[in-house]
Enzyme design. Structure first.
Site, PDB file in Angstrom:
ATOM      1  CG  ASP A  44      -0.412  -0.098   2.515  1.00 32.03           C
ATOM      2  OD1 ASP A  44       0.822  -0.189   2.618  1.00 32.03           O
ATOM      3  OD2 ASP A  44      -1.175  -0.079   3.507  1.00 32.03           O
ATOM      4  CB  SER A  45       4.583   1.614  -0.324  1.00 36.85           C
ATOM      5  OG  SER A  45       4.686   0.511  -1.200  1.00 36.85           O
ATOM      6  CG  ASP A  83       0.597  -4.014   2.157  1.00 31.02           C
ATOM      7  OD1 ASP A  83       0.804  -4.867   3.041  1.00 31.02           O
ATOM      8  OD2 ASP A  83       1.375  -3.070   1.912  1.00 31.02           O
ATOM      9  CE  LYS A 111       3.507  -5.890   3.781  1.00 31.34           C
ATOM     10  NZ  LYS A 111       3.107  -4.635   4.448  1.00 31.34           N
ATOM     11  CD  GLU A 113       0.902  -1.527   7.747  1.00 32.06           C
ATOM     12  OE1 GLU A 113       0.712  -0.621   8.587  1.00 32.06           O
ATOM     13  OE2 GLU A 113       1.227  -1.304   6.581  1.00 32.06           O
ATOM     14  CD  GLU A 180       8.142  -0.177   7.216  1.00 33.37           C
ATOM     15  OE1 GLU A 180       7.172  -0.901   6.883  1.00 33.37           O
ATOM     16  OE2 GLU A 180       8.332   0.968   6.774  1.00 33.37           O
TER      17      GLU A 180
HETATM   18  O1  KIV Z   1       3.662  -1.038   1.548  1.00 34.17           O
HETATM   19  C1  KIV Z   1       4.816  -1.475   1.436  1.00 34.17           C
HETATM   20  O2  KIV Z   1       5.474  -1.332   0.399  1.00 34.17           O
HETATM   21  C2  KIV Z   1       5.390  -2.179   2.562  1.00 34.17           C
HETATM   22  C3  KIV Z   1       6.877  -2.381   2.587  1.00 34.17           C
HETATM   23  C4  KIV Z   1       7.569  -1.109   2.871  1.00 34.17           C
HETATM   24  C5  KIV Z   1       7.282  -3.465   3.508  1.00 34.17           C
HETATM   25  O3  KIV Z   1       4.689  -2.550   3.469  1.00 34.17           O
END
Ligand code: KIV
Length: 264
Positions: A44-45, A83, A111, A113, A180
């Protein structure tokens, strides 16, 4: 041969480091997977690197589904991790519905968080066939609670709590742990404490795998460059060459080096 969760477990058992990179479209997914990257993360970056927001919070499920399906089209054998965006896994029911969408779009793993509050959700997903990566340490979706993008787990009390959370989330069914921005000594302790493969970013050289945002490792970083980032394009003559150099450096454990890591 396609990379699966078993491949990552075998890497851990043999002590071989594996590489992970973000991708958000088919072209990068093809280049990254053909360069030998084991896992592609649709992070989600993308809310920051593609959309220009100052956090990952505005990213929606529809956007993640769109990018996941683009990556799945270009992928050549990497394991695809997607994510789950902010507040799409607040309850086990919501997580199951939203994870199903990402899996239908081509993800092999999702993934999430968070800490011990995710145990029931991870258990529900895992029991229903959804592999899960639990993201601990600096969790960007919590930036407003953390008060900024800061290294986590610096005190012994915080470190012990993070180890406990990693073990609990593994017991609940997490297949992979991602750390992270944590001190390298803490990341090494967590990597030893769990059987699940551990991926690090800003977490030192002792985790089982390493991840970077593809834009960062190609030097396409606007603003301040995080300490854990290395520009692999600076010493390569093509994007492909830079990604191959990253794969080799992770495999040889020459990346990350001391300058990319944090101390307690
Ligand atoms: O969103 C993302 O790209 C991430 C990485 C920085 C691990 O969670």
């Amino acid at each position: 041969m396609a990379v699966t969760i078993n491949t990552l477990r075998e890497y851990k058992q043999k002590g071989e480091a594996f590489s992970v990179l973000t991708s958000y479209d088919a072209t990068f997914a093809q280049i990254v997977s053909e360069a030998g990257v084991d896992v592609i993360l649709i992070g989600d970056s993308l809310g920051m690197v593609l959309q220009g927001h100052d956090s990952t919070l505005p990213v929606t499920m529809d956007q993640m589904v769109y990018h996941t399906s683009s990556v799945a089209t270009g992928n050549r054998g990497a394991l695809i991790m997607a994510d789950m965006p902010f507040m799409t896994y607040g309850t086990a029911e919501a997580a199951m519905e939203n994870a199903a969408e990402l899996m239908r779009a081509g993800a092999h793993m999702v993934k999430l968080e968070g800490t011990d509050w995710m145990k029931d959700t991870i258990h529900a997903l895992s029991e229903r066939g959804v592999p899960v990566c639990a993201h601990l340490g600096l969790t960007p979706q919590f930036v407003n609670k953390l008060g900024g993008y800061k290294v986590q787990g610096r005190s012994e009390k915080q470190a012990e709590l993070m180890i406990e959370h990693a073990c609990e989330l593994e017991a609940a069914g997490a297949d992979v742990i991602l750390l992270e921005c944590v001190p390298s000594a803490l990341a090494a302790r967590i990597t030893q404490a769990v059987d699940a493969p551990v991926i690090g970013i800003g977490a030192g050289a002792d985790t089982d795998g390493q991840v970077l945002v593809v834009h960062d490792m190609l030097g396409i970083t606007t603003g301040r460059k995080p300490r854990f980032v290395k520009n692999f394009l600076a010493e390569a003559d093509s994007v492909q060459g830079a990604i191959e150099a990253y794969v080799t450096a992770v495999r040889n454990r020459t990346f990350p080096s001391e300058e990319h890591t944090f101390k307690a």
